[in-house]
Design a protein around this motif. Structure first.
Motif: not given
Ligand code: SF4
Ligand code: SF4
Ligand code: FES
Lengths: 236, 120
Positions: A108, A159-160, A162-166, A197-200, A203
């Protein structure tokens, strides 16, 4: 016998073990300036051949032996055992699926690297000779290009986790910035589009774990900040 | 970790980041003022009528309005980020953020009505 070093190493074979465990080893201090990788090699070659970890260059260039050493991510090959509190706790990089022992699944991570299209992109005709840079333009790349993609920073970033998929994470964003600051690259607009992007990108909350973890002493936080400033400049 | 198909960028996020920073600056400038006022009242320098006169002044109403707006924007952005970080389920996340938006704007409207209805 000379001085011994005590280590406790994460062991897990998903095909056999119900859950991970820590195994203790004692390794002789082989030479002055001995690195953690020397100790792991000694275990593998002399004590227990089933211990599994990645390594290649042995000198901080290839980025394959990123691991969690006494709670801090780093490269085993350039971490001297002398400064480490014993027993030395050796674990795989956090936040990634363990394939076996210290080997984690980095698919990933590299997939995210691919998402930023890490190659020179141009639209002007190819010049007859190389695309030139002034020394100043070249200097812009310092602190950006040295990353060896070991993953120490990204896997230390909450942050990665928690939201590493994005969230692309510090290593990939540092690389994104590397192409943004390259005077020869002509895809700045497209690259910024792909990052906004808010996530890419956003974060990142400037927790700065990444900077502490980087064995090459790079500063992904500053790179992320510089991307944010470029987007701000484009909008204002 | 699940490997997800690349969804591209949503072209969002900049506004949240921008407003959070802008509101932080406004807060840093205006938030000390009410404390100065409280100290002035408790030290006896301003009495009750003096306080009401001060609050009534159009300029104070304007600053007060800015302060409340910045406070709400800042709190909303902060809580939204926390929801996005810690609430993994998209349904819950959207519901929670929506509910927050309704409650906080309701509170803001009520407060603004108070500011501008005084003495009017
Ligand atoms: S500064 Fe940003 S990228 Fe680095 S660890 Fe913190 S949140 Fe992650
Ligand atoms: S920025 Fe540093 S820690 Fe992160 S991947 Fe690159 S070399 Fe490793
Ligand atoms: S073995 Fe190559 S970086 Fe450590």
């Amino acid at each position: 016998m000379g001085e011994m070093i005590r280590l406790t190493v994460f062991r897990y074979d998903p095909e056999r073990d119900a859950k991970p465990s820590m195994q203790t080893f004692e390794v002789p201090l082989l030479k002055p300036g001995m690195k953690l990788l020397d100790a792991l090699n000694h275990i593998k070659w002399e004590l227990d051949g089933t211990l599994t970890f990645r390594r290649s260059c042995g000198e901080g260039v290839c980025g394959s032996d990123g691991m969690n050493i006494n709670g801090v991510n780093g490269l085993a090959c350039i971490t001297p055992v002398a400064g480490l509190k014993q027993p030395i706790h050796v674990r795989p990089l956090p936040g990634m699926r363990v394939i076996r022992d210290l080997v984690v699944d980095m698919d990933h991570f590299f997939d995210q690297y691919r998402q930023i299209e890490p190659w020179l992109q141009t639209s002007t005709p190819t010049p007859e000779h190389e695309r030139l840079q002034t020394p100043e333009e070249r200097a812009e790349l310092d602190g950006q290009y040295e990353c060896i993609l070991c993953g120490c920073c990204t896997t230390s970033c909450p942050s990665w986790w928690w939201n590493g998929e994005r969230f692309l994470g510090p290593a990939v964003l540092l690389q994104a910035n590397r192409w943004l600051v390259d005077s020869r690259d002509e895809a700045t607009g497209k690259r910024l589009d792909q990052l906004e992007d808010a996530f890419r990108l956003y974060r990142c909350h400037q927790i700065m774990n990444c900077m502490d973890a980087c064995p090459k002493e790079l500063n992904p936080t500053a790179a992320i900040d510089s991307i944010k400033r470029k987007i701000l400049a484009r909008k204002s | 970790m699940k490997v997800r198909k690349d969804q591209g960028a949503a072209r969002s996020g900049f506004e949240d980041w921008y407003w959070q920073r802008l509101s932080a600056i406004v807060l840093a400038l205006l938030l000390p003022l009410p404390f100065v006022l409280i100290i002035a009242v408790y030290s006896g320098r301003v009495d009750q009528f003096g306080l009401l006169d001060l609050l009534d002044h159009p300029l104070s109403r304007l600053l007060h309005t800015l302060l409340i707006l910045a406070l709400i924007v800042h709190a909303y952005m902060g809580l939204k980020v926390i929801c996005e970080d810690y609430v993994p389920h998209i349904g819950w996340r959207v519901t929670l953020i929506g509910a927050m938006l309704v409650v906080m704007s309701g509170f803001g409207i009520w407060w603004l009505a108070m500011i501008w209805a005084w003495g009017g």
